[in-house]
Design a protein around this motif. Structure first.
Motif, PDB file in Angstrom:
ATOM      1  N   ALA A 159       0.845  -1.195   0.000  1.00 44.52           N
ATOM      2  CA  ALA A 159       0.000   0.000   0.000  1.00 44.52           C
ATOM      3  C   ALA A 159       0.881   1.247   0.000  1.00 44.52           C
ATOM      4  CB  ALA A 159      -0.931  -0.017   1.214  1.00 44.52           C
ATOM      5  N   HIS A 160       1.957   1.173   0.790  1.00 42.43           N
ATOM      6  CA  HIS A 160       2.869   2.305   0.874  1.00 42.43           C
ATOM      7  C   HIS A 160       3.615   2.502  -0.448  1.00 42.43           C
ATOM      8  CE1 HIS A 160       5.557   5.210   2.637  1.00 42.43           C
ATOM      9  NE2 HIS A 160       6.607   4.509   2.233  1.00 42.43           N
ATOM     10  N   VAL A 161       4.057   1.392  -1.052  1.00 35.89           N
ATOM     11  CA  VAL A 161       4.768   1.465  -2.342  1.00 35.89           C
ATOM     12  C   VAL A 161       3.889   2.169  -3.382  1.00 35.89           C
ATOM     13  CG1 VAL A 161       5.594   0.074  -4.295  1.00 35.89           C
ATOM     14  CG2 VAL A 161       6.275  -0.519  -1.957  1.00 35.89           C
ATOM     15  N   PHE A 162       2.632   1.729  -3.493  1.00 39.00           N
ATOM     16  CA  PHE A 162       1.725   2.347  -4.464  1.00 39.00           C
ATOM     17  C   PHE A 162       1.487   3.818  -4.132  1.00 39.00           C
ATOM     18  CE2 PHE A 162       0.473  -2.099  -5.460  1.00 39.00           C
ATOM     19  CZ  PHE A 162       0.527  -2.033  -6.841  1.00 39.00           C
ATOM     20  N   ASP A 163       1.383   4.073  -2.829  1.00 43.81           N
ATOM     21  CA  ASP A 163       1.097   5.438  -2.387  1.00 43.81           C
ATOM     22  C   ASP A 163       2.226   6.407  -2.758  1.00 43.81           C
ATOM     23  OD1 ASP A 163      -0.798   7.038  -1.071  1.00 43.81           O
ATOM     24  OD2 ASP A 163       0.594   7.219   0.640  1.00 43.81           O
ATOM     25  N   LEU A 187       6.094 -11.640 -14.506  1.00 41.31           N
ATOM     26  CA  LEU A 187       6.254 -10.392 -15.245  1.00 41.31           C
ATOM     27  C   LEU A 187       5.468  -9.257 -14.582  1.00 41.31           C
ATOM     28  CD1 LEU A 187       7.330  -8.988 -17.844  1.00 41.31           C
ATOM     29  CD2 LEU A 187       5.086  -9.430 -18.812  1.00 41.31           C
ATOM     30  N   GLY A 188       4.249  -9.573 -14.120  1.00 42.39           N
ATOM     31  CA  GLY A 188       3.449  -8.554 -13.439  1.00 42.39           C
ATOM     32  C   GLY A 188       4.167  -8.046 -12.203  1.00 42.39           C
ATOM     33  N   LEU A 189       4.813  -8.984 -11.482  1.00 40.43           N
ATOM     34  CA  LEU A 189       5.537  -8.586 -10.277  1.00 40.43           C
ATOM     35  C   LEU A 189       6.796  -7.801 -10.636  1.00 40.43           C
ATOM     36  CD1 LEU A 189       5.139 -11.922  -8.286  1.00 40.43           C
ATOM     37  CD2 LEU A 189       3.827  -9.810  -7.998  1.00 40.43           C
ATOM     38  N   ILE A 190       7.456  -8.209 -11.728  1.00 38.73           N
ATOM     39  CA  ILE A 190       8.642  -7.475 -12.179  1.00 38.73           C
ATOM     40  C   ILE A 190       8.266  -6.033 -12.521  1.00 38.73           C
ATOM     41  CG2 ILE A 190      10.272  -7.266 -14.114  1.00 38.73           C
ATOM     42  CD1 ILE A 190      10.459 -10.332 -14.129  1.00 38.73           C
ATOM     43  N   ALA A 191       7.108  -5.874 -13.169  1.00 44.52           N
ATOM     44  CA  ALA A 191       6.668  -4.526 -13.545  1.00 44.52           C
ATOM     45  C   ALA A 191       6.552  -3.629 -12.314  1.00 44.52           C
ATOM     46  CB  ALA A 191       5.338  -4.604 -14.290  1.00 44.52           C
ATOM     47  N   LEU A 192       6.141  -4.241 -11.186  1.00 42.19           N
ATOM     48  CA  LEU A 192       5.975  -3.458  -9.955  1.00 42.19           C
ATOM     49  C   LEU A 192       7.288  -2.878  -9.438  1.00 42.19           C
ATOM     50  CD1 LEU A 192       3.456  -5.616  -7.915  1.00 42.19           C
ATOM     51  CD2 LEU A 192       3.017  -3.450  -9.077  1.00 42.19           C
ATOM     52  N   LEU A 193       8.415  -3.470  -9.877  1.00 33.83           N
ATOM     53  CA  LEU A 193       9.709  -2.929  -9.451  1.00 33.83           C
ATOM     54  C   LEU A 193       9.810  -1.449  -9.817  1.00 33.83           C
ATOM     55  CD1 LEU A 193      12.106  -5.845 -10.547  1.00 33.83           C
ATOM     56  CD2 LEU A 193      11.260  -5.381  -8.251  1.00 33.83           C
ATOM     57  N   GLY A 194       9.125  -1.067 -10.901  1.00 35.01           N
ATOM     58  CA  GLY A 194       9.125   0.336 -11.306  1.00 35.01           C
ATOM     59  C   GLY A 194       8.537   1.249 -10.231  1.00 35.01           C
ATOM     60  N   TYR A 195       7.517   0.743  -9.513  1.00 32.45           N
ATOM     61  CA  TYR A 195       6.920   1.526  -8.416  1.00 32.45           C
ATOM     62  C   TYR A 195       7.786   1.477  -7.161  1.00 32.45           C
ATOM     63  CZ  TYR A 195       2.581   1.781 -11.127  1.00 32.45           C
ATOM     64  OH  TYR A 195       1.652   2.027 -12.090  1.00 32.45           O
ATOM     65  N   MET A 196       8.363   0.283  -6.944  1.00 30.18           N
ATOM     66  CA  MET A 196       9.203   0.135  -5.741  1.00 30.18           C
ATOM     67  C   MET A 196      10.380   1.105  -5.772  1.00 30.18           C
ATOM     68  SD  MET A 196       9.341  -3.968  -5.355  1.00 30.18           S
ATOM     69  CE  MET A 196       7.864  -4.978  -5.468  1.00 30.18           C
ATOM     70  N   ALA A 197      10.846   1.403  -7.000  1.00 29.38           N
ATOM     71  CA  ALA A 197      11.984   2.318  -7.125  1.00 29.38           C
ATOM     72  C   ALA A 197      11.672   3.670  -6.485  1.00 29.38           C
ATOM     73  CB  ALA A 197      12.363   2.496  -8.590  1.00 29.38           C
ATOM     74  N   TYR A 198      10.414   4.116  -6.591  1.00 34.28           N
ATOM     75  CA  TYR A 198      10.040   5.388  -5.955  1.00 34.28           C
ATOM     76  C   TYR A 198      10.092   5.266  -4.435  1.00 34.28           C
ATOM     77  CZ  TYR A 198       8.542   7.290 -10.424  1.00 34.28           C
ATOM     78  OH  TYR A 198       8.522   7.755 -11.710  1.00 34.28           O
ATOM     79  N   ALA A 199       9.515   4.152  -3.939  1.00 34.68           N
ATOM     80  CA  ALA A 199       9.489   3.978  -2.487  1.00 34.68           C
ATOM     81  C   ALA A 199      10.898   3.848  -1.922  1.00 34.68           C
ATOM     82  CB  ALA A 199       8.642   2.749  -2.126  1.00 34.68           C
ATOM     83  N   ALA A 200      11.808   3.279  -2.720  1.00 35.61           N
ATOM     84  CA  ALA A 200      13.182   3.112  -2.251  1.00 35.61           C
ATOM     85  C   ALA A 200      13.998   4.386  -2.439  1.00 35.61           C
ATOM     86  CB  ALA A 200      13.851   1.955  -2.990  1.00 35.61           C
TER      87      ALA A 200
END
Lengths: 60, 498
Positions: free
Chosen positions: B216-220, B288-301
């Protein structure tokens, strides 16, 4: 049976249906994301149903 | 990341790279039936003997490329939800595979065909149509191989290397074992590659949100980042609906027209193998769907790549993982480039050998002569791809790959229609292909090499994937031509088998 294979196309190509804030999130995933991910196992299951039907009918 | 070599990561990386190199050379001894000897079926299709598991690893390793692991999160990082079209794309591809590919396999198996263009020639007895399909496939594949090099180059740079020597060395090694072992080399390496990628992604999707405070935080955080830069977002804008859907559908239809994916199909030992794989291959799509999420995680990190979006995944891993796991993850990505690059060069070599060399240069070539030609061509193809990357700007390969997608889609009618009905004849299909290709190419250039084109009808405007539009033009032209020409031109195609 083969018509089952059209369901993923309807479910995924009709974008306005799932591109919304109004539906609930799951495990922190907004609806847009978990809905599309959910179609992965659903699609595999539908293909399996058609496959099993073919095996019963002896498709080579 | 700053030119400093990360030694721990480097040693782990080198270990796994050496491991797959040994496997690649050893693959030439694996499961080779002595009676067949040097035959293109052996080198180029692994003896047409791959069962469900090997096919699953091979096609999975070959379709979900290293470049995907780098580029999909990079696109998501840049534009948000729009980058996720890769997810519906790689779901919808499987019903299409299930319906079409067992038939294509049967057609190839019956006549000993090695390439899709062989099947087209077998059906329509038209050399020009065969050449059109083969040439399109080879031209569309070259930039795809080059992009695997881009993917490998990104992780090699992230290990702290500058310059292109390590990349060239890795590719020469790949070229040598592909030369000696053929399709068996990537088939064997795919086991290691896929397991490593699964481990990396599972660790990433569990560990990273734990470190970053949950999904939730990653998406936020990502949502706020898009709002701040006033571009992209976690949802599509209404104007993006059609491009999103048409990119997904068009890419899904194009995916198994490429020689590397088709090589995996032709190498399967039965149609049943392919059907089962249509059921089980979607497991990679979850990945692949989970890999795509790495793009969002980059912001949270809080990863900052200074506009170089392709560096998002390596930078994220380097920021969050211990050094040894960084090496493991980078090795997974680099090896993930080897498998598709090998299969692509084999597919392109098969096409050249069967549909150009045998058709025009040496019609009486023996099966072992075919294998010789194909082996040499596979080297030439790889050197060509390496040259594209070393000599020309990366953007050139990217643009060509985008065009390649539009082009390969134009072979769909010629390859697929004949498997289901025998109404179209070669001249109509050839005309459709030519007009589709010209339309697609000119629209892509008019739009400044963008994959989507905006059509204005009255006061409304519609934006579509150019490849899909060109395919519609292609089919309409073929239909009209067939109605006008009737059955006067072109041989009657063989009726498809029931």
């Amino acid at each position: 049976m083969w018509l089952l294979l059209l369901l993923p196309f309807i479910g995924l190509l009709w974008v306005p249906f799932y591109n919304t804030d109004g539906l609930p999130a799951l495990f922190g995933f907004p609806f847009f994301y978990w809905y599309q991910l959910l179609w992965v196992p659903i699609t595999a299951f539908l293909i399996w149903l058609v496959y099993r039907d073919g095996v019963r009918k002896g498709v080579k | 990341m700053n030119g400093q070599i990360n030694w721990t990561a480097l040693w782990v990386f080198v270990f796994f790279f050496a491991l797959v190199t040994v496997m690649g050379f050893w693959a030439s001894r694996w499961n080779r039936s002595a009676k067949q000897g040097a035959h293109l079926d052996e080198w180029g299709l692994g003896g047409r003997s791959f069962g469900t598991w090997i096919t699953w690893f091979l096609v999975g390793g070959d379709f979900y490329t290293a470049y995907t692991v780098i580029a999909v999160p990079a696109l998501v990082y840049a534009v948000g939800a729009y980058g996720f079209f890769a997810l519906p794309y790689t779901i919808l591809v499987y019903p299409i595979v299930f319906v079409i590919m067992p038939r294509l396999w049967h057609a190839a198996q019956r006549a000993g065909h090695v390439t899709a263009a062989d099947v087209v020639y077998g059906r329509y007895k038209s050399r020009p149509l065969e050449l059109a399909v083969a040439a399109t496939a080879v031209v569309a594949t070259m930039p795809y191989i080059a992009l695997q090099l881009v993917g490998m180059g990104v992780v090699i740079n992230a290990l702290g290397f500058t310059g292109e020597l390590p990349l060239a060395a890795a590719f020469v090694i790949l070229a040598l074992y592909t030369y000696s072992a053929g399709l068996r080399a990537p088939a064997l390496i795919a086991f290691v590659k896929d397991l490593m990628i699964y481990i990396v992604v599972l660790v990433a999707v569990i560990l990273v949100p734990m470190k970053l405070g949950g999904y939730a935080h990653v998406f936020d955080v990502a949502s706020h980042a898009y709002a701040a830069k006033k571009a992209g977002g976690l949802l599509l804008k209404p104007a993006q609906y059609l491009p999103y859907a048409s990119l997904a559908l068009g890419s899904a239809m194009a995916a198994f027209m490429y020689p590397h994916t088709l090589t995996g199909i032709f190498a399967a030992k039965s149609a049943d193998t392919i059907r089962k794989n249509a059921v089980f291959l979607p497991a990679y799509t979850v990945l692949l769907g989970l890999i795509a999420l790495l793009g969002y995680m980059a912001y949270a990190a809080g990863v900052d790549v200074h506009g170089n979006n392709n560096a998002v995944v390596p930078a994220l891993f380097a920021a969050l993982f211990p050094d040894w796991f960084v090496g493991f993850a980078f090795a997974a990505i680099a090896i993930g480039a080897l498998v598709p690059a090998a299969v692509m060069s084999i597919g392109a070599a098969n096409l050249f050998t069967r549909n150009f060399w045998k058709a025009y240069v040496q019609p009486g070539v023996s099966p072992s002569g075919e294998a010789k030609v194909a082996k040499i061509v596979s080297l030439v193809v790889k050197v060509g791809a390496l040259a594209i990357i070393l000599v020309l700007p990366t953007k050139f390969a990217l643009d060509l790959q985008l065009l390649g997608g539009v082009w390969i889609l134009q072979t769909f009618p010629a390859v697929v229609f004949g498997l289901f009905f025998a109404w179209f004849r070669a001249p109509a299909l050839l005309l459709g292909w030519a007009v589709g290709l010209a339309t697609g190419t000119s629209l892509v250039f008019m739009d400044g090499v963008k994959p989507v084109h905006t059509f204005v009808l009255g006061t409304d405007s519609y934006t579509l994937y150019t490849g899909i539009f060109a395919l519609v033009v292609n089919v309409v032209v073929a239909l009209v031509a067939q109605l006008l020409l009737g059955s006067r031109f072109g041989a009657k195609p063989l009726a498809p088998a029931a």
